[in-house]
Motif scaffolding. Structure first.
Motif, PDB file in Angstrom:
ATOM      1  N   ALA A  61      -1.175   1.459 -12.531  1.00 58.74           N
ATOM      2  CA  ALA A  61      -0.838   0.566 -13.963  1.00 58.74           C
ATOM      3  C   ALA A  61       0.767  -0.164 -14.081  1.00 58.74           C
ATOM      4  N   SER A  62       1.609   1.045 -13.675  1.00 55.81           N
ATOM      5  CA  SER A  62       2.566   1.148 -13.814  1.00 55.81           C
ATOM      6  C   SER A  62       3.648   0.099 -12.663  1.00 55.81           C
ATOM      7  N   GLY A  63       2.876   0.134 -11.996  1.00 48.36           N
ATOM      8  CA  GLY A  63       3.227  -0.574 -10.356  1.00 48.36           C
ATOM      9  C   GLY A  63       4.955   0.139  -9.633  1.00 48.36           C
ATOM     10  N   GLN A  64       4.862   1.125 -10.006  1.00 48.36           N
ATOM     11  CA  GLN A  64       5.856   1.938  -9.714  1.00 48.36           C
ATOM     12  C   GLN A  64       6.146   2.403  -8.225  1.00 48.36           C
ATOM     13  N   GLU A  65       7.050   2.303  -7.784  1.00 50.07           N
ATOM     14  CA  GLU A  65       6.697   2.543  -6.289  1.00 50.07           C
ATOM     15  C   GLU A  65       7.227   4.066  -6.188  1.00 50.07           C
ATOM     16  N   PHE A  66       6.474   5.072  -7.231  1.00 50.20           N
ATOM     17  CA  PHE A  66       6.863   6.342  -6.978  1.00 50.20           C
ATOM     18  C   PHE A  66       6.841   7.016  -5.354  1.00 50.20           C
ATOM     19  N   LEU A  67       5.815   7.077  -4.872  1.00 53.04           N
ATOM     20  CA  LEU A  67       5.504   7.731  -3.713  1.00 53.04           C
ATOM     21  C   LEU A  67       6.717   7.061  -2.353  1.00 53.04           C
ATOM     22  N   TRP A  68       7.153   6.345  -2.516  1.00 50.08           N
ATOM     23  CA  TRP A  68       7.990   5.343  -1.801  1.00 50.08           C
ATOM     24  C   TRP A  68       9.849   5.675  -2.220  1.00 50.08           C
ATOM     25  N   ASP A  69       9.944   5.769  -3.393  1.00 49.33           N
ATOM     26  CA  ASP A  69      10.758   6.009  -4.234  1.00 49.33           C
ATOM     27  C   ASP A  69      11.133   7.800  -3.793  1.00 49.33           C
ATOM     28  N   ILE A  89       5.012   7.913   7.946  1.00 47.84           N
ATOM     29  CA  ILE A  89       4.532   5.920   8.040  1.00 47.84           C
ATOM     30  C   ILE A  89       3.374   6.128   6.211  1.00 47.84           C
ATOM     31  N   LEU A  90       4.686   5.039   6.068  1.00 47.59           N
ATOM     32  CA  LEU A  90       3.401   4.617   4.087  1.00 47.59           C
ATOM     33  C   LEU A  90       3.390   3.650   4.661  1.00 47.59           C
ATOM     34  N   MET A  91       2.146   3.319   3.781  1.00 45.29           N
ATOM     35  CA  MET A  91       1.497   2.299   3.312  1.00 45.29           C
ATOM     36  C   MET A  91       0.571   2.293   2.186  1.00 45.29           C
ATOM     37  N   VAL A 137       4.434  -0.219   5.600  1.00 50.15           N
ATOM     38  CA  VAL A 137       5.194  -1.090   4.435  1.00 50.15           C
ATOM     39  C   VAL A 137       6.551  -0.137   4.878  1.00 50.15           C
ATOM     40  N   ALA A 138       7.147   0.349   5.241  1.00 48.71           N
ATOM     41  CA  ALA A 138       8.457   1.883   5.299  1.00 48.71           C
ATOM     42  C   ALA A 138       7.558   3.106   6.603  1.00 48.71           C
ATOM     43  N   ARG A 139       8.748   3.484   7.111  1.00 49.57           N
ATOM     44  CA  ARG A 139       8.577   4.358   8.435  1.00 49.57           C
ATOM     45  C   ARG A 139      10.359   5.236   8.348  1.00 49.57           C
ATOM     46  N   PHE A 140       9.947   6.566   8.229  1.00 52.44           N
ATOM     47  CA  PHE A 140      10.676   7.453   7.743  1.00 52.44           C
ATOM     48  C   PHE A 140      10.975   8.421   8.805  1.00 52.44           C
TER      49      PHE A 140
END
Length: 147
Positions: A61-69, A89-91, A137-140
């Motif tokens: 709902a908020s659109g915040q990227e909590f997991l990515w952050d 890997i983040l999807m 979308v991201a790799r760590f």
């Protein structure tokens, strides 16, 4: 410190764990974030951050990227094209949605594979097929230090 192959092997050790929302116990239950937290615990001890309660549709709902952050606070970001076993890997499950699925890459190249906790399936190892690869979308990578 764990090598990338150690991390990939440990992730495979979670295969067969049932899907349990907000759980992180190998063999007993895990969701996708719980898998990553469980691996962190295996290699480093206590997780570095207490996770707040979250729902399956968290932060949509908020659109915040909590997991990515959160991943960026504790893991090292890598270029998307620098794939290696042991990478987190983040999807993004929907093109316009937030990134909210995570797994561990176990194989690279045309036969790429990853371990992830998937609702309705539990922790599984899946082919990193084109439909999955398009979602990354991201790799760590896990850090070299003990916490």
């Amino acid at each position: 410190m764990p090598s990338p192959t150690d991390i990939a092997a440990a992730a495979r050790g979670w295969v067969g764990t049932p899907y349990r929302h907000r759980a992180a116990a190998r063999g007993a239950g895990a969701d996708c974030l719980g898998l990553i937290c469980g691996l962190w615990h295996e290699f480093y001890g206590t997780v570095p951050e207490i996770l707040p309660p979250y729902s399956p549709d968290w932060s949509e709902a908020s659109g915040q990227e909590f997991l990515w952050d959160g991943l960026a606070r504790h893991l090292r970001a890598k270029p998307l094209d620098d794939a290696a076993p042991g990478d987190v890997i983040l999807m993004r499950m929907r093109e316009a949605g937030i990134a909210k699925h995570v797994g561990v890459q176990t194989e690279t190249g045309p036969e790429g594979r990853f371990v992830h906790a998937y609702f309705g399936h539990g922790v599984v190892e899946s082919a990193l097929s084109l439909p999955w690869r398009r979602r990354i979308v991201a790799r760590f990578e896990f850090p070299d230090r003990r916490v």
